[in-house]
Design an enzyme around this catalytic site. Sequence first.
Site, mmCIF file in Angstrom:
data_model
loop_
_atom_site.group_PDB
_atom_site.id
_atom_site.type_symbol
_atom_site.label_atom_id
_atom_site.label_comp_id
_atom_site.label_asym_id
_atom_site.label_seq_id
_atom_site.Cartn_x
_atom_site.Cartn_y
_atom_site.Cartn_z
ATOM 1 N N HIS A 224 -21.264 -21.273 -19.779
ATOM 2 C CA HIS A 224 -21.417 -20.255 -18.734
ATOM 3 C C HIS A 224 -20.078 -19.843 -18.123
ATOM 4 O O HIS A 224 -20.034 -19.127 -17.128
ATOM 5 C CB HIS A 224 -22.342 -20.841 -17.650
ATOM 6 C CG HIS A 224 -22.919 -19.848 -16.714
ATOM 7 N ND1 HIS A 224 -22.756 -19.923 -15.344
ATOM 8 C CD2 HIS A 224 -23.667 -18.738 -16.926
ATOM 9 C CE1 HIS A 224 -23.383 -18.926 -14.763
ATOM 10 N NE2 HIS A 224 -23.938 -18.180 -15.689
ATOM 11 N N LYS A 226 -16.327 -18.118 -17.422
ATOM 12 C CA LYS A 226 -15.703 -16.795 -17.524
ATOM 13 C C LYS A 226 -14.215 -16.966 -17.243
ATOM 14 O O LYS A 226 -13.811 -17.198 -16.093
ATOM 15 C CB LYS A 226 -16.296 -15.807 -16.522
ATOM 16 C CG LYS A 226 -17.777 -15.482 -16.756
ATOM 17 C CD LYS A 226 -18.695 -16.351 -15.965
ATOM 18 C CE LYS A 226 -20.145 -15.903 -16.123
ATOM 19 N NZ LYS A 226 -21.084 -16.847 -15.517
ATOM 20 N N ASP A 231 -0.568 -15.037 -21.643
ATOM 21 C CA ASP A 231 0.796 -15.579 -21.747
ATOM 22 C C ASP A 231 1.027 -16.843 -20.921
ATOM 23 O O ASP A 231 2.181 -17.247 -20.727
ATOM 24 C CB ASP A 231 1.826 -14.520 -21.340
ATOM 25 C CG ASP A 231 1.896 -13.368 -22.333
ATOM 26 O OD1 ASP A 231 1.432 -13.547 -23.478
ATOM 27 O OD2 ASP A 231 2.392 -12.289 -21.953
ATOM 28 N N HIS A 405 -24.180 -11.698 -7.534
ATOM 29 C CA HIS A 405 -24.028 -12.703 -8.592
ATOM 30 C C HIS A 405 -22.809 -13.585 -8.366
ATOM 31 O O HIS A 405 -22.524 -14.489 -9.174
ATOM 32 C CB HIS A 405 -23.922 -11.962 -9.940
ATOM 33 C CG HIS A 405 -24.005 -12.845 -11.138
ATOM 34 N ND1 HIS A 405 -22.950 -13.046 -11.998
ATOM 35 C CD2 HIS A 405 -25.032 -13.578 -11.635
ATOM 36 C CE1 HIS A 405 -23.314 -13.851 -12.975
ATOM 37 N NE2 HIS A 405 -24.566 -14.198 -12.782
ATOM 38 N N LYS A 407 -20.338 -16.527 -6.971
ATOM 39 C CA LYS A 407 -20.612 -17.954 -6.784
ATOM 40 C C LYS A 407 -19.401 -18.586 -6.104
ATOM 41 O O LYS A 407 -18.386 -18.848 -6.753
ATOM 42 C CB LYS A 407 -20.887 -18.620 -8.134
ATOM 43 C CG LYS A 407 -21.977 -17.916 -8.957
ATOM 44 C CD LYS A 407 -21.666 -18.008 -10.428
ATOM 45 C CE LYS A 407 -22.433 -17.015 -11.265
ATOM 46 N NZ LYS A 407 -23.837 -16.929 -11.091
ATOM 47 N N ASP A 412 -15.167 -24.959 6.491
ATOM 48 C CA ASP A 412 -14.317 -24.853 7.681
ATOM 49 C C ASP A 412 -13.279 -23.749 7.457
ATOM 50 O O ASP A 412 -13.604 -22.692 6.913
ATOM 51 C CB ASP A 412 -13.681 -26.205 7.998
ATOM 52 C CG ASP A 412 -14.740 -27.263 8.348
ATOM 53 O OD1 ASP A 412 -15.850 -26.866 8.758
ATOM 54 O OD2 ASP A 412 -14.457 -28.461 8.218
#
Length: 487
Positions: A224, A226, A231, A405, A407, A412
């Site tokens: 899952h 991404k 470089d 979507h 996440k 604090d």
Amino acid sequence: MDWRKLLKAAPTVLAVINIIIRIAAVVRIPRDRRPTSAMAWLVTVFALPIPGALLFLLFGSSKLPQDRRDKQSEINSFIVETTSGLDLVRQDATWPKWLESIVELNTTLGSMPLVGGNTAELLPDYAPSIAAMTRAVEKAERYVHVEFYILTRDDTTAGFFAALADARARGVIVRVLYDHIATLRHPYFAETKAFLRDADIPFREMLPFKPFRSSWRRPDLRNHRKVLVVDGIVGFMGSQNMVDPSYNKKGNIKRGLQWKDLMVRLQGPVVAGVNAIFVTDWYAETGELLTRETDPIHEVPTDNAIDCQVVPSGPGFDKENNLRLFNSLVYSAQKRLVIVSPYFVPDDSMLYAITTAAERGVEVQLFGCEVADQAVVYHAQRSYYDTLLDAGVRIFLYEKPVVLHAKHFTVDDDVAVVGSSNMDMRSFSLNFEVSLMVRGRDFVEKLRAVEDDYRAHSRELTIEEWKTRTVKSQVLDNVARLTATVQ
């Protein structure tokens, strides 16, 4: 053969088989499995012994084949040996007293230490995020590493793919990874593979389910993550897939659904850690261990430098690294905790941690969605709202037709986490995920501004409103919650 005798004996044989299955289930299922998941599996097997046992054999184990787990252990040692930037961590007056133990936890579980001397730019808008990644690829001189759960070439992502092809044509090394099943299910899958082949770009499907060609594993394990690295100088990670914000699905387009995500653009020593995620997954899928490039550390302004720690998790690890990190941070929160998760289906430990935080006076906010693309997860998440609202957690639902979507969460004024991981049992146990823990007040303030924008486009769910939902809704929520715990 006397068929009449066989038919007469069949009920007795089936009864014996059912008893054997139930006894075996009681012995085997609770072993090394969280109580909620074990109970859900036991209910399934006891209700439907033969079908339930077959489902358990197919989906009951989240472990990868031994050879893949051995590769993860091997790569962990490689990561430890090639990490730089530890000396740039700044333990100044803003350093929370509780943070050091969490840094140690992450290092123990995921092998990646906290590194300093980094900068980060938040990319909370879909098109500008793709544009930023495209610009980075256009400037590539040596290599581009691309890894997305869903990767498809469509009208929205065509520019990014063109940049990959141009980079390959001018001699840049380009490598591409995408999750096999997740990308296979989307439109333009065949066209995307054809484009990569025509551009002579090496690519691999992550966690391909080919039971007759490789080692057996449960078919619903997913990568899952991404990640994009260019470089070794600039890296991107977060929640956004490389696909149109409608995901090109007819149902989404008909309903007007649009995904809203958050990516972060990184520079500094942490980029090597992000690249190590790609190196790990490339090694797992190809058997080729890439030599990690030793790029010089580019200096960043002292007043903007942040400390970052990459935290990988998934079936390749013995422990649920992301769950342990999240719970530790929730228990450490003293003033304010803001959680953004489109799929919030916690296990008991996380539910207790969050409700305990609210009950001990921490201001806890949870962002979800008014609308969802996955009905079962949507209803399973709703089943927890009673407990959360009763504990004092404030719940905000992002306005439809947008699917929030992103996440991430903030603790604090000092610490934040962004990445690919939802706060649900699938992300804790079945998905390969990557999270980034950041220590830096300037970064947290910028992420708070993103949260403020979410709040401006959300409505708060009150306990009075929630208590008036229909019986049908309650039944759907509770049934979905039961199925969600079958892991």
